[in-house]
Design a protein around this motif. Structure first.
Motif, PDB file in Angstrom:
ATOM      1  N   ALA A  40       5.352   3.040   2.993  1.00 25.50           N
ATOM      2  CA  ALA A  40       6.000   4.350   3.773  1.00 25.50           C
ATOM      3  C   ALA A  40       7.478   4.143   4.036  1.00 25.50           C
ATOM      4  O   ALA A  40       7.810   2.863   4.007  1.00 25.50           O
ATOM      5  CB  ALA A  40       5.059   4.777   4.998  1.00 25.50           C
ATOM      6  N   HIS A  92       8.271   0.989   6.445  1.00 28.72           N
ATOM      7  CA  HIS A  92       7.693  -0.074   6.088  1.00 28.72           C
ATOM      8  C   HIS A  92       8.724  -0.942   5.023  1.00 28.72           C
ATOM      9  O   HIS A  92       9.476  -0.401   4.238  1.00 28.72           O
ATOM     10  CB  HIS A  92       6.475  -0.023   5.380  1.00 28.72           C
ATOM     11  CG  HIS A  92       5.305   0.627   6.314  1.00 28.72           C
ATOM     12  ND1 HIS A  92       4.208  -0.344   6.815  1.00 28.72           N
ATOM     13  CD2 HIS A  92       5.225   1.606   7.116  1.00 28.72           C
ATOM     14  CE1 HIS A  92       3.303   0.576   7.696  1.00 28.72           C
ATOM     15  NE2 HIS A  92       3.930   1.676   7.865  1.00 28.72           N
ATOM     16  N   ARG A 152      -1.724   5.727  -0.130  1.00 33.99           N
ATOM     17  CA  ARG A 152      -0.442   5.202   0.590  1.00 33.99           C
ATOM     18  C   ARG A 152      -0.387   5.684   1.959  1.00 33.99           C
ATOM     19  O   ARG A 152      -0.140   5.001   2.821  1.00 33.99           O
ATOM     20  CB  ARG A 152       0.550   5.141  -0.250  1.00 33.99           C
ATOM     21  CG  ARG A 152       0.560   4.145  -1.342  1.00 33.99           C
ATOM     22  CD  ARG A 152       1.552   4.588  -2.600  1.00 33.99           C
ATOM     23  NE  ARG A 152       3.019   4.335  -2.048  1.00 33.99           N
ATOM     24  CZ  ARG A 152       3.489   3.045  -2.015  1.00 33.99           C
ATOM     25  NH1 ARG A 152       2.849   2.123  -2.686  1.00 33.99           N
ATOM     26  NH2 ARG A 152       4.695   2.671  -1.680  1.00 33.99           N
ATOM     27  N   ARG A 153      -0.471   7.120   2.030  1.00 28.66           N
ATOM     28  CA  ARG A 153      -0.098   7.865   3.383  1.00 28.66           C
ATOM     29  C   ARG A 153      -1.166   7.566   4.313  1.00 28.66           C
ATOM     30  O   ARG A 153      -1.154   7.302   5.533  1.00 28.66           O
ATOM     31  CB  ARG A 153      -0.178   9.282   2.951  1.00 28.66           C
ATOM     32  CG  ARG A 153       1.100   9.742   2.415  1.00 28.66           C
ATOM     33  CD  ARG A 153       0.998  11.335   2.162  1.00 28.66           C
ATOM     34  NE  ARG A 153       2.423  11.690   1.595  1.00 28.66           N
ATOM     35  CZ  ARG A 153       2.389  12.902   0.867  1.00 28.66           C
ATOM     36  NH1 ARG A 153       1.259  13.777   0.705  1.00 28.66           N
ATOM     37  NH2 ARG A 153       3.506  13.150   0.528  1.00 28.66           N
ATOM     38  N   ALA A 171      -0.769   3.915   5.651  1.00 30.02           N
ATOM     39  CA  ALA A 171       0.366   3.917   6.484  1.00 30.02           C
ATOM     40  C   ALA A 171       0.032   4.411   7.770  1.00 30.02           C
ATOM     41  O   ALA A 171       0.213   3.769   8.793  1.00 30.02           O
ATOM     42  CB  ALA A 171       1.498   4.603   6.060  1.00 30.02           C
ATOM     43  N   ASP A 192      -0.085   2.470  11.291  1.00 29.26           N
ATOM     44  CA  ASP A 192       0.666   3.194  12.551  1.00 29.26           C
ATOM     45  C   ASP A 192       0.052   3.341  13.702  1.00 29.26           C
ATOM     46  O   ASP A 192       0.360   3.320  14.931  1.00 29.26           O
ATOM     47  CB  ASP A 192       1.410   4.378  12.102  1.00 29.26           C
ATOM     48  CG  ASP A 192       2.453   4.339  11.133  1.00 29.26           C
ATOM     49  OD1 ASP A 192       2.950   3.135  10.988  1.00 29.26           O
ATOM     50  OD2 ASP A 192       2.935   5.256  10.463  1.00 29.26           O
TER      51      ASP A 192
END
Length: 502
Positions: free
Chosen positions: A178, A181, A463-464, A467, A471
């Motif tokens: 992200a 990152h 990926r989202r 992430a 988070d």
């Protein structure tokens, strides 16, 4: 899966004999092309869609399930076969007509088959996952003990390491998972080829007339970079965020028989995009003969040229076995069915999944664009360097929809813009030329359009999701496992990936 062979030790004489047989097989191909001995010579074959879908196995905790033998016994369907890793199986979809609404019927049949297989696999505490690279695979899963029991795989493993003379090294720098990152790097060595098994693919077959093979292969090469940007679904390996389509570098490195010194000398890799546009399929088989030593030098006593002299079509066992160990992203295939020889282009750049409809959309886009490019007034490959096509593949695999690709008359362009403006209309024309119905064309091409408009592929969603979990305080391991659990649920729901919420 490839040709089965038995465990054995190869001598220098075996290699010399095999080389001679492959060479004579290549001569036989040349004669058959010259004499018009292929069944499709002079006329395009009936449009058929054939595919192979590689699948991963997980347990109830989303960890790799080393259980393909038990799963295949439970499924008890000859369409399902073993693969390299014990956490893999493959479904072979028999060639089907590619006209009218037949693709819709194929989609329904594939979905039903996978649902049945999942129900049977669950009885042995395993589950099927269509994904380009299983996110929960870790380095311990690459140990030699997890190679499937089929002797071919262990023999192939032995021969690759014998040719290389040292352990295999994977060294891949990824892109940040992200914006906030940092980029990550996977650097490991392994004493087995099992990282290759992490690369689970959708393989598409297109049967073509021999005189049309070069145009179809060139077109497939030209569009490969676009394919991986639109279908990326392999962002994680061994807990590391890598490329959007990490199968490309992982497969290239995991099956590399060259130590550093041979790389420095410019020796060709066995996982190969190629180095030039071709004029005939003979060019590819000749390259195989000239550049690549045998990995599995198993020979028969059949002389292919003598078979031709006797009026028979040779099976070319050695040529086909050798061709199966040269891992081109678009591979030539020679096959004999009912005594008749034909040729196919095997497209190997696509990942598996995420859903059945995504799989069908990836296939429809590929077949349509290739047909459109072949029928264009001016061949695209006459306007584009081969190196540009190769660069597109790696750029698209690395950055996905954020990459910049080169396209003739356009220059450098984002994949979504290129697809929306140029390639979707071309794919629609190509599918119409195949005879695919408007209903089927709209269903599948709208999926590709949806990815372009939303900017979401399988890789982007993965990926989202990871992430967001990190988070929220989860470790990478927990984030990957939780993401995969959500992925599997959405995969079974069956809606295309561009519609998945974070």
């Amino acid at each position: 899966m490839g040709t089965d062979v038995t465990a054995q030790h190869f001598t220098g004489a075996d290699r010399v004999r095999f080389r001679r047989q492959v060479s004579r097989g290549t001569e036989a191909i040349a004669r058959m092309l010259s004499d018009g001995l292929f069944t499709d010579h002079g006329q395009p074959p009936e449009p058929l869609l054939g595919m192979e879908v590689e699948l991963n196995l997980v347990d109830d905790e989303m960890n790799p399930a080393m259980a393909n033998a038990e799963v295949l016994d439970a499924i008890a369907d000859e369409d399902y076969q073993t693969e390299l890793g014990q956490f893999n199986i493959e479904i072979n979809v028999s060639p089907r007509p590619f006209t009218h609404d037949d693709t819709l019927s194929l989609e329904q049949g594939l979905r039903s088959s996978l649902n049945r297989a999942e129900q049977q696999a669950a009885q042995v505490s395993s589950h099927l996952v269509m994904v380009g690279m299983l996110p929960t695979l870790h380095t311990e899963h690459f140990a030699h003990q997890w190679i499937s029991a089929n002797p071919r795989y262990d023999l192939l493993n032995q021969q690759i390491f014998a040719a290389r003379g040292e352990d295999i090294e994977l060294d891949i720098t990824g892109i940040p998972v992200a914006d906030h990152h940092s980029s990550e790097r996977l650097h490991l060595t392994t004493d087995s080829i099992l990282p290759e098994a992490a690369c689970t693919s959708l393989q598409l077959h297109l049967r073509v007339a021999p005189e049309d093979f070069a145009a179809h292969w060139n077109a497939a090469q030209a569009v490969a970079g676009v394919q991986v940007t639109l279908a990326g679904n392999s962002p994680f390996l061994a807990g590391t965020a890598l490329w959007h389509e990490s199968r490309i570098p992982v497969f290239e490195q995991a099956t590399d028989t060259r130590p550093l010194e041979l790389k420095n000398q410019g020796v060709r890799p066995r996982v190969w995009f190629g180095e030039r546009w071709i004029n005939t399929i003979f060019d590819l088989f000749e390259e195989n003969t000239r550049y690549f030593p045998a990995l599995l030098p198993v020979s028969t006593d059949v002389d292919p040229l003598a078979e031709l002299d006797a009026g028979r079509i040779p099976t070319l066992d050695e040529l086909r076995l050798h061709n199966g160990t040269v891992y081109r992203w678009n591979r030539p295939v020679y096959d004999v069915v009912d005594g008749q020889a034909h040729l196919r282009v095997e497209n190997r750049v696509l990942p598996a999944g995420p859903t059945v409809v995504d799989t069908m959309a990836n296939a429809a886009f590929y077949y349509g664009v290739v047909r459109g490019l072949v029928e264009a007034d001016r061949p695209l490959w006459s306007q584009m360097s081969f190196n540009a096509a190769a660069e597109n593949l790696h750029s698209g695999a690395r950055a996905g929809l954020d990459s910049q690709l080169y396209w003739p008359d356009v220059g450098w362009v984002r994949p979504a813009e290129l697809t929306l403006r140029r390639l979707l209309p071309l794919a629609d024309d190509g599918l119409r030329a195949f005879g695919v119905s408007g209903r089927a064309r709209n269903r599948y091409l709208s999926v590709i359009e949806g990815r372009c408009l939303t900017g979401q592929t399988g890789s982007v969603w993965q990926r989202r999701a990871v992430a967001a979990r990190e988070d929220a305080g989860e470790s990478r391991f927990d984030a990957l496992r939780g993401m995969l659990r959500d992925y599997v649920a959405l995969m079974h729901e069956g809606e295309p990936v561009h519609s998945w919420s974070d």
